[in-house]
Scaffold this active site. Structure first.
Site, PDB file in Angstrom:
ATOM      1  CG  ASP A  17      -2.155   0.875   1.001  1.00 43.68           C
ATOM      2  OD1 ASP A  17      -1.995   2.053   0.616  1.00 43.68           O
ATOM      3  OD2 ASP A  17      -3.271   0.393   1.209  1.00 43.68           O
ATOM      4  CG  ASP A  33       3.649   4.606  -6.557  1.00 45.26           C
ATOM      5  OD1 ASP A  33       2.858   3.871  -7.191  1.00 45.26           O
ATOM      6  OD2 ASP A  33       3.847   5.790  -6.858  1.00 45.26           O
ATOM      7  CG  ASP A  58      -9.368  -4.010  -2.432  1.00 46.49           C
ATOM      8  OD1 ASP A  58     -10.247  -3.632  -3.215  1.00 46.49           O
ATOM      9  OD2 ASP A  58      -9.492  -3.971  -1.190  1.00 46.49           O
ATOM     10  CE  LYS A  98     -10.960  -1.446  -5.019  1.00 49.75           C
ATOM     11  NZ  LYS A  98     -11.589  -0.458  -4.285  1.00 49.75           N
TER      12      LYS A  98
END
Length: 98
Positions: A17, A33, A58, A98
């Site tokens: 993250d 990143d 996600d 997603k």
């Protein structure tokens, strides 16, 4: 958290993250990143040279601005995740986004 719940106990689970996250038991986490080579190198090293059976993406851009720009940035993140798959996903591996 979902991966820890559903993946086999012996799985190597890696979380990436751009912002710090709370530690998750059984997960190696990195503040990186995903658009950078440094992130790919960090994940590769964490996998000990093994290819991944599952990559779950996600990610989402920061929201609160212009919807069309946010939608574009979301698409870029998905493409970067797919690019990571070309380096790290095992043959017949699964990529979920997603």
């Amino acid at each position: 958290q979902v991966a820890v719940k559903y993946m086999p106990m012996e799985s190597t689970i890696i979380g990436v993250d751009i912002m710090p996250i709370k530690p998750i038991r059984g997960v190696k986490t990195f503040i990186e990143d995903i658009t950078t080579q440094k992130c790919r190198a960090t994940v590769k090293k964490a996998c000990n040279g093994q290819l991944m059976d599952v990559i779950l993406h996600d990610g989402a851009p920061n929201v609160g601005g212009v919807f069309s720009k946010e939608q574009y940035n979301q698409s870029l993140l998905v493409l970067e995740a797919l690019r990571i798959c070309t380096d790290l996903l095992a043959p017949k591996g699964i990529f979920i986004t997603k």
